[in-house]
Design a protein around this motif. Structure first.
Motif, PDB file in Angstrom:
ATOM      1  N   SER A 244      40.356  37.659  32.990  1.00 19.48           N
ATOM      2  CA  SER A 244      41.331  38.184  32.350  1.00 19.48           C
ATOM      3  C   SER A 244      40.837  39.877  32.255  1.00 19.48           C
ATOM      4  CB  SER A 244      41.447  37.904  30.847  1.00 19.48           C
ATOM      5  OG  SER A 244      40.438  37.820  30.188  1.00 19.48           O
ATOM      6  N   ALA A 245      42.007  40.745  32.088  1.00 21.87           N
ATOM      7  CA  ALA A 245      41.534  42.018  31.904  1.00 21.87           C
ATOM      8  C   ALA A 245      40.486  42.411  30.795  1.00 21.87           C
ATOM      9  CB  ALA A 245      43.011  42.755  31.773  1.00 21.87           C
ATOM     10  N   GLY A 246      39.507  43.172  31.102  1.00 28.39           N
ATOM     11  CA  GLY A 246      38.595  43.540  29.985  1.00 28.39           C
ATOM     12  C   GLY A 246      37.769  42.279  29.690  1.00 28.39           C
ATOM     13  N   THR A 261      31.956  45.375  31.938  1.00 29.59           N
ATOM     14  CA  THR A 261      33.334  44.756  31.324  1.00 29.59           C
ATOM     15  C   THR A 261      34.171  44.888  32.498  1.00 29.59           C
ATOM     16  OG1 THR A 261      32.967  45.805  29.345  1.00 29.59           O
ATOM     17  CG2 THR A 261      35.006  45.356  29.722  1.00 29.59           C
ATOM     18  N   SER A 264      40.195  46.775  32.742  1.00 25.83           N
ATOM     19  CA  SER A 264      41.273  46.397  32.008  1.00 25.83           C
ATOM     20  C   SER A 264      42.633  46.353  32.776  1.00 25.83           C
ATOM     21  CB  SER A 264      41.480  47.188  30.592  1.00 25.83           C
ATOM     22  OG  SER A 264      41.734  48.736  31.163  1.00 25.83           O
ATOM     23  N   THR A 265      42.651  46.634  33.970  1.00 25.44           N
ATOM     24  CA  THR A 265      44.081  47.068  34.783  1.00 25.44           C
ATOM     25  C   THR A 265      44.190  46.101  35.883  1.00 25.44           C
ATOM     26  OG1 THR A 265      43.129  48.583  35.982  1.00 25.44           O
ATOM     27  CG2 THR A 265      44.245  49.502  34.765  1.00 25.44           C
ATOM     28  N   THR A 267      43.499  41.441  36.944  1.00 26.50           N
ATOM     29  CA  THR A 267      43.332  40.093  36.407  1.00 26.50           C
ATOM     30  C   THR A 267      42.891  39.336  37.737  1.00 26.50           C
ATOM     31  OG1 THR A 267      45.298  39.436  36.822  1.00 26.50           O
ATOM     32  CG2 THR A 267      44.497  39.963  34.463  1.00 26.50           C
TER      33      THR A 267
END
Length: 391
Positions: A244-246, A261, A264-265, A267
């Motif tokens: 998943s994002a992040g 990490t 975040s953009t 998946t």
């Protein structure tokens, strides 16, 4: 009416025989130190004596197992010291100030130490029992089979697989260079931009993974995965599947470690034959975001340090396990000794004589015998006097 002489003679004769038998029995008991038991008492003594002997055997079994553990603990302590030296050498070899020749010299010492690990593991044997030969260990008889008071008649002592560890250590090197060369763990990144009619859709980047060696790291979108052993391409891909994002980790924590990490953009999707598709969010598409991926190898010395750290953990766990087994066996040995002693004491109470009481009894019987003999002599004198009347 006076007792006829014939009746008195029979009574005295029976008394003399009874006293004589009692004297013989008492003398036999004093000579043997044991009582004359009835059949029921004999059965109890036989049963309890057998159990006492069995607990004595259990105690001996545990003592033998303790010897095996002691030898294994000594060898494992020496192995821990050697592996610690090897780790120091691998750390030293990572120094930028060393020449290639220096590292070759260190590697010679390193290799010799690895050979000692194998030798110590092989020689930690007592009568064919070696707790460093494999992880299976040994089984110790710590109870009497069928005895309801014993939860289990055997206890397992886990071992340490030093042969496998020694093979791993023997394959290490702390010379210059990386542990492998050629592929980087990622063969290709294929970004595609999909459209639905005239509307711009999400970007999809497909990453195809290759096999990884222990110590190799792969970074995709800021999330780094480092393998702790050799992985197939499918396993490597699984490290980055379904993120998943992040995300800060994936599903492959048992085969490696994560750091960083995940961007975040994006998946990621499922693992398909060693390939994973990463899909950008709408915001990422608008910002023309890109997925950055890379693969890297550890140096030989760094990789050796990683493996040696894991080896020390294995050894430490083995030492703790052996120590716990030794403590448990000590308790079981004390229990076996207590049961053996208790049963032996019970048998002794049943069959052993009280010598002082038996001596007193023998004296009493001897006194009674003397009285009986006197009465017999008096009866014979009286009988002779009566017979003289008829002469």
């Amino acid at each position: 009416m006076p007792m006829p002489l014939t009746g008195l003679a029979q009574t005295l004769s029976n008394s003399v025989a009874s006293i004589q038998a009692a004297i013989v029995d008492t003398q036999n008991q004093l000579a043997s130190g044991t009582k004359t038991l009835d059949p029921a008492q004999n059965g109890v003594v036989t049963r309890l004596s057998a159990q006492s002997t069995a607990w004595g055997v259990v105690s001996n079994n545990i003592a033998t197992a303790q010897n095996v553990i002691t030898v294994a603990q000594g060898a494992l302590s020496s192995i821990a010291s050697i592996v610690t030296q090897m780790k120091s050498l691998s750390t030293q070899s990572s120094s930028a100030g060393l020449t290639t020749s220096d590292k070759v010299s260190l590697n010679t010492t390193f290799a010799n130490l690895a050979l000692q690990v194998a030798s110590l593991g092989t020689n930690a044997s007592v009568n064919g029992n070696n707790l460093l030969a494999n992880a299976t260990g040994i089984t110790v008889s710590t109870g009497i089979s069928g005895n309801s008071s014993t939860a289990s008649s055997t206890t397992g002592v886990a071992g340490v697989n030093i042969p496998s560890l020694a093979t791993t250590l023997a394959a290490l090197s702390i010379t210059s260079g990386n542990i492998s060369s050629g592929t980087t763990g990622i063969t290709s990144i294929a970004p595609t931009l999909t459209t639905a009619g005239t509307t711009l859709a999400a970007e999809v980047d497909t990453v195809t993974f290759t096999a990884m060696a222990a110590g190799e790291s792969i970074t995709v979108g800021g999330l780094t995965f480092t393998a702790n052993g050799a992985l197939t391409n499918t396993q490597a891909a699984s490290a980055f599947a379904s993120l998943s994002a992040g995300a800060t980790s994936g599903t492959l924590t048992s085969l490696g470690s994560y750091s960083g990490t995940f961007v975040s953009t994006f998946t990621s999707g499922a693992n398909t034959a060693g390939a994973v598709s990463f899909t950008a969010t709408a915001a990422a598409v608008a910002a023309a975001a890109t997925l950055v991926s890379s693969g890297a190898y550890a140096s030989k010395a760094d990789y050796a340090t990683q493996i040696l750290t894991t080896a020390l953990t294995t050894i430490s766990t083995g030492q703790s396990t052996l120590s716990a087994s030794a403590t448990g066996l000590n308790a079981q040995s004390s229990n076996a000794q207590a049961l053996k002693t208790g049963l032996s004491n019970t048998v002794a109470q049943i069959q052993n004589i009280d010598a002082t009481a038996m001596q007193a009894k023998l004296q009493q019987l001897n006194n009674q015998q003397s009285i009986d003999y006197y009465l017999v002599s008096q009866m014979n004198t009286e009988a002779a006097a009566i017979l003289s009347i008829f002469r």
